[in-house]
Motif scaffolding. Structure first.
Motif, PDB file in Angstrom:
ATOM      1  N   ILE A  79      -1.773   4.964  -8.201  1.00  0.00           N
ATOM      2  CA  ILE A  79      -1.104   6.075  -8.877  1.00  0.00           C
ATOM      3  C   ILE A  79      -2.097   6.881  -9.710  1.00  0.00           C
ATOM      4  CG2 ILE A  79       0.608   6.617 -10.668  1.00  0.00           C
ATOM      5  CD1 ILE A  79       2.148   4.075  -9.584  1.00  0.00           C
ATOM      6  N   ALA A  80      -2.929   6.193 -10.497  1.00  0.00           N
ATOM      7  CA  ALA A  80      -3.841   6.884 -11.409  1.00  0.00           C
ATOM      8  C   ALA A  80      -4.907   7.688 -10.680  1.00  0.00           C
ATOM      9  CB  ALA A  80      -4.498   5.875 -12.353  1.00  0.00           C
ATOM     10  N   SER A  81      -5.261   7.279  -9.452  1.00  0.00           N
ATOM     11  CA  SER A  81      -6.317   7.992  -8.713  1.00  0.00           C
ATOM     12  C   SER A  81      -5.767   9.128  -7.864  1.00  0.00           C
ATOM     13  CB  SER A  81      -7.093   7.012  -7.821  1.00  0.00           C
ATOM     14  OG  SER A  81      -6.286   6.550  -6.749  1.00  0.00           O
ATOM     15  N   ASP A  82      -4.449   9.311  -7.870  1.00  0.00           N
ATOM     16  CA  ASP A  82      -3.820  10.387  -7.114  1.00  0.00           C
ATOM     17  C   ASP A  82      -3.633  11.591  -8.034  1.00  0.00           C
ATOM     18  OD1 ASP A  82      -2.155  12.141  -5.761  1.00  0.00           O
ATOM     19  OD2 ASP A  82      -0.872  10.562  -4.936  1.00  0.00           O
ATOM     20  N   PRO A  83      -4.299  12.709  -7.772  1.00  0.00           N
ATOM     21  CA  PRO A  83      -4.185  13.869  -8.669  1.00  0.00           C
ATOM     22  C   PRO A  83      -2.746  14.327  -8.897  1.00  0.00           C
ATOM     23  CG  PRO A  83      -5.962  14.200  -7.093  1.00  0.00           C
ATOM     24  CD  PRO A  83      -5.226  12.977  -6.650  1.00  0.00           C
ATOM     25  N   ALA A  84      -1.873  14.102  -7.920  1.00  0.00           N
ATOM     26  CA  ALA A  84      -0.481  14.521  -8.058  1.00  0.00           C
ATOM     27  C   ALA A  84       0.336  13.590  -8.948  1.00  0.00           C
ATOM     28  CB  ALA A  84       0.172  14.615  -6.677  1.00  0.00           C
ATOM     29  N   LEU A  85      -0.218  12.407  -9.255  1.00  0.00           N
ATOM     30  CA  LEU A  85       0.525  11.406 -10.029  1.00  0.00           C
ATOM     31  C   LEU A  85      -0.195  10.969 -11.298  1.00  0.00           C
ATOM     32  CD1 LEU A  85       1.566   9.008  -7.090  1.00  0.00           C
ATOM     33  CD2 LEU A  85       2.926  10.850  -8.090  1.00  0.00           C
ATOM     34  N   ALA A  86      -1.462  11.337 -11.439  1.00  0.00           N
ATOM     35  CA  ALA A  86      -2.291  10.780 -12.514  1.00  0.00           C
ATOM     36  C   ALA A  86      -1.699  10.983 -13.895  1.00  0.00           C
ATOM     37  CB  ALA A  86      -3.692  11.386 -12.449  1.00  0.00           C
ATOM     38  N   ASP A  87      -0.993  12.091 -14.111  1.00  0.00           N
ATOM     39  CA  ASP A  87      -0.425  12.342 -15.442  1.00  0.00           C
ATOM     40  C   ASP A  87       0.718  11.399 -15.775  1.00  0.00           C
ATOM     41  OD1 ASP A  87       0.979  13.906 -13.358  1.00  0.00           O
ATOM     42  OD2 ASP A  87       2.276  14.508 -15.031  1.00  0.00           O
ATOM     43  N   LEU A  88       1.268  10.711 -14.764  1.00  0.00           N
ATOM     44  CA  LEU A  88       2.344   9.745 -14.994  1.00  0.00           C
ATOM     45  C   LEU A  88       1.817   8.350 -15.310  1.00  0.00           C
ATOM     46  CD1 LEU A  88       4.692  10.776 -12.033  1.00  0.00           C
ATOM     47  CD2 LEU A  88       4.852  11.495 -14.423  1.00  0.00           C
ATOM     48  N   ALA A  89       0.548   8.112 -15.005  1.00  0.00           N
ATOM     49  CA  ALA A  89      -0.024   6.772 -15.171  1.00  0.00           C
ATOM     50  C   ALA A  89       0.051   6.253 -16.609  1.00  0.00           C
ATOM     51  CB  ALA A  89      -1.461   6.742 -14.667  1.00  0.00           C
ATOM     52  N   PRO A  90      -0.166   7.083 -17.646  1.00  0.00           N
ATOM     53  CA  PRO A  90      -0.109   6.546 -19.017  1.00  0.00           C
ATOM     54  C   PRO A  90       1.248   5.965 -19.413  1.00  0.00           C
ATOM     55  CG  PRO A  90      -1.289   8.634 -18.992  1.00  0.00           C
ATOM     56  CD  PRO A  90      -0.669   8.470 -17.637  1.00  0.00           C
ATOM     57  N   HIS A 114       0.822  -1.218   0.000  1.00  0.00           N
ATOM     58  CA  HIS A 114       0.000   0.000   0.000  1.00  0.00           C
ATOM     59  C   HIS A 114       0.862   1.278   0.000  1.00  0.00           C
ATOM     60  CE1 HIS A 114      -3.486  -2.541   0.904  1.00  0.00           C
ATOM     61  NE2 HIS A 114      -2.802  -3.064   1.888  1.00  0.00           N
ATOM     62  N   HIS A 115       2.078   1.183  -0.507  1.00  0.00           N
ATOM     63  CA  HIS A 115       2.994   2.329  -0.486  1.00  0.00           C
ATOM     64  C   HIS A 115       2.368   3.552  -1.153  1.00  0.00           C
ATOM     65  CE1 HIS A 115       6.713   4.570  -0.548  1.00  0.00           C
ATOM     66  NE2 HIS A 115       6.656   4.712  -1.862  1.00  0.00           N
ATOM     67  N   ALA A 116       2.455   4.697  -0.483  1.00  0.00           N
ATOM     68  CA  ALA A 116       1.975   5.967  -1.049  1.00  0.00           C
ATOM     69  C   ALA A 116       3.120   6.581  -1.850  1.00  0.00           C
ATOM     70  CB  ALA A 116       1.524   6.898   0.060  1.00  0.00           C
ATOM     71  N   TYR A 117       3.073   6.397  -3.156  1.00  0.00           N
ATOM     72  CA  TYR A 117       4.179   6.851  -3.997  1.00  0.00           C
ATOM     73  C   TYR A 117       4.296   8.366  -3.996  1.00  0.00           C
ATOM     74  CZ  TYR A 117       4.485   2.129  -5.898  1.00  0.00           C
ATOM     75  OH  TYR A 117       4.648   0.772  -6.046  1.00  0.00           O
ATOM     76  N   ARG A 118       5.536   8.833  -3.999  1.00  0.00           N
ATOM     77  CA  ARG A 118       5.828  10.242  -4.216  1.00  0.00           C
ATOM     78  C   ARG A 118       6.148  10.449  -5.701  1.00  0.00           C
ATOM     79  NH1 ARG A 118       9.233   8.832  -0.182  1.00  0.00           N
ATOM     80  NH2 ARG A 118      11.050   9.317  -1.470  1.00  0.00           N
ATOM     81  N   ARG A 119       5.898  11.636  -6.161  1.00  0.00           N
ATOM     82  CA  ARG A 119       6.111  11.918  -7.578  1.00  0.00           C
ATOM     83  C   ARG A 119       7.558  11.647  -7.987  1.00  0.00           C
ATOM     84  NH1 ARG A 119       3.193  14.456 -11.511  1.00  0.00           N
ATOM     85  NH2 ARG A 119       4.441  15.115 -13.304  1.00  0.00           N
ATOM     86  N   GLU A 120       8.490  12.031  -7.132  1.00  0.00           N
ATOM     87  CA  GLU A 120       9.900  11.842  -7.490  1.00  0.00           C
ATOM     88  C   GLU A 120      10.276  10.372  -7.616  1.00  0.00           C
ATOM     89  OE1 GLU A 120       9.877  13.284  -3.073  1.00  0.00           O
ATOM     90  OE2 GLU A 120       8.739  13.664  -4.931  1.00  0.00           O
ATOM     91  N   GLU A 121       9.571   9.491  -6.893  1.00  0.00           N
ATOM     92  CA  GLU A 121       9.859   8.055  -7.012  1.00  0.00           C
ATOM     93  C   GLU A 121       9.455   7.533  -8.392  1.00  0.00           C
ATOM     94  OE1 GLU A 121       9.399   6.432  -2.431  1.00  0.00           O
ATOM     95  OE2 GLU A 121       7.587   6.837  -3.582  1.00  0.00           O
ATOM     96  N   ILE A 122       8.241   7.901  -8.829  1.00  0.00           N
ATOM     97  CA  ILE A 122       7.790   7.444 -10.145  1.00  0.00           C
ATOM     98  C   ILE A 122       8.643   8.071 -11.246  1.00  0.00           C
ATOM     99  CG2 ILE A 122       5.824   7.247 -11.720  1.00  0.00           C
ATOM    100  CD1 ILE A 122       5.524   5.687  -9.121  1.00  0.00           C
ATOM    101  N   GLU A 123       8.982   9.336 -11.089  1.00  0.00           N
ATOM    102  CA  GLU A 123       9.811  10.004 -12.105  1.00  0.00           C
ATOM    103  C   GLU A 123      11.193   9.376 -12.187  1.00  0.00           C
ATOM    104  OE1 GLU A 123       9.579  14.086 -10.903  1.00  0.00           O
ATOM    105  OE2 GLU A 123       7.906  14.510 -12.293  1.00  0.00           O
ATOM    106  N   ALA A 124      11.765   8.973 -11.050  1.00  0.00           N
ATOM    107  CA  ALA A 124      13.069   8.315 -11.058  1.00  0.00           C
ATOM    108  C   ALA A 124      12.997   6.962 -11.764  1.00  0.00           C
ATOM    109  CB  ALA A 124      13.580   8.150  -9.630  1.00  0.00           C
TER     110      ALA A 124
END
Length: 331
Positions: A294-305, A262-272
């Motif tokens: 990730i997709a349901s988090d407004p701060a990360l949703a643009d990275l989901a695709p 259930h890790h709450a991803y940070r944007r920098e983790e996905i970007e890395a």
């Protein structure tokens, strides 16, 4: 939480140091198991674990929901909504809720079956019945005494089994094994391995069914991934099982990253991760549960695709439908 390594080794000095708190925790958990629950008027089928961490509960719930629908039933899942902030009871709406609100597993399941999240399981069951449930699938909650369970189906990983077999915090068990065995109506062993064989023998000796199961990736997912070298990452109970599933089905995993369940991803983790994937020409692949988070988090949703999810379903062996039919006649 990330499981400590000593949970999956023979009893060690760390486990011995934790023997007293484990004994206290185990006694409290065992007394809680024995508390009377409430009947709600429709059959309640609980899908749970003996231990902390993942083993395949969510795919099992979805597989049972599909079987129950085939039998003409109207299953509704009731979940605590672990990781979500809504106390509920609330009906999960995939287009309106986020994983932060209702939890990643309920949000993922809600695309296939109605799901109610409720910290008060009895209130959740009442809402499920009001919404037409003919049978309730209780996602987790095996150790929770709020509801009378008409059947408790326990899920375990064939490779990891019960770890060191000790009670939390000395080991992964949520309560002593024997009182949990007494309340077990069926056992599902997921994957390949022998770590659960002794447990299977104990369940079978009590006259309870033991079913083998496999996580089968959807062909469309594999078609995309088999032509690529992959970086696989997961924040689930057993990330290694996810990677093993990919490799077993012919996907070339050259890099992997594991996060806590259930890790709450940070944007920098996905970007890395995405930067590494671009540099090395790798496909970035994760689990359905992680992608939903990730997709349901407004701060990360643009990275989901940029991510590909391995979509899987649980294939159960054995007369599961017959078991359910007998249970529903009794219920």
């Amino acid at each position: 939480m990330r499981e400590p390594g000593f949970w999956h080794r023979p009893p060690s000095w760390q486990a011995r140091l934790l023997a007293l708190p484990a004994m206290i925790y185990g006694r409290i958990a065992t007394r809680r198991l024995a508390r009377p629950g409430r009947r709600v008027g429709v059959p309640v089928i609980c899908v749970g674990n003996y231990h902390l961490g993942g083993a395949g509960k969510t795919p099992t719930v979805l597989a049972l929901a599909a079987l129950l629908r085939k039998m003409g039933e109207q299953p509704v899942v009731v979940s605590r909504g672990y990781g979500g902030r809504l106390a509920g009871p609330a009906a999960v709406e995939p287009t309106q809720h986020s994983a932060a609100e209702v939890g990643d597993e309920p949000l993922m399941m809600a695309s296939e079956v109605p799901v109610i999240v409720a910290r008060d399981r009895a209130a959740g069951a009442a809402m499920a019945i009001a919404r037409g449930a003919s049978v309730i699938l209780l996602d987790d909650g095996f150790q929770n005494p709020a509801l009378v369970k008409d059947a408790s189906i326990i899920v375990i990983d064939a490779r990891r089994g019960l770890g060191n077999g000790l009670v939390f915090p000395a080991g992964p068990l949520r309560a002593a094994l024997e009182p949990q065995l007494e309340r077990t109506d069926a056992l599902v062993i997921v994957g390949h391995g022998s770590a659960a064989d002794a447990l299977a023998a104990k369940v079978a000796a009590r006259g309870r069914p033991v079913w083998r199961a496999e996580l089968a990736p959807q062909p469309s997912s594999l078609a995309v991934l088999r032509s690529r070298r992959c970086l696989a990452f997961a924040g689930i109970g057993d990330p290694a099982r996810f990677v093993a599933t990919l490799r077993t089905h012919g996907v070339e995993v050259v890099r992997e990253a594991a996060f806590a369940d259930h890790h709450a991803y940070r944007r920098e983790e996905i970007e890395a991760l995405a930067a590494t994937a671009r540099t090395e020409a790798l496909a970035l692949v994760t689990t359905q549960k992680d992608l939903v988070r990730i997709a349901s988090d407004p701060a990360l949703a643009d990275l989901a695709p940029s991510l590909t999810a391995l979509r899987v379903r649980l294939v159960l062996e054995g007369d599961v439908e017959g078991f359910l039919a007998r249970l529903l006649r009794r219920g």
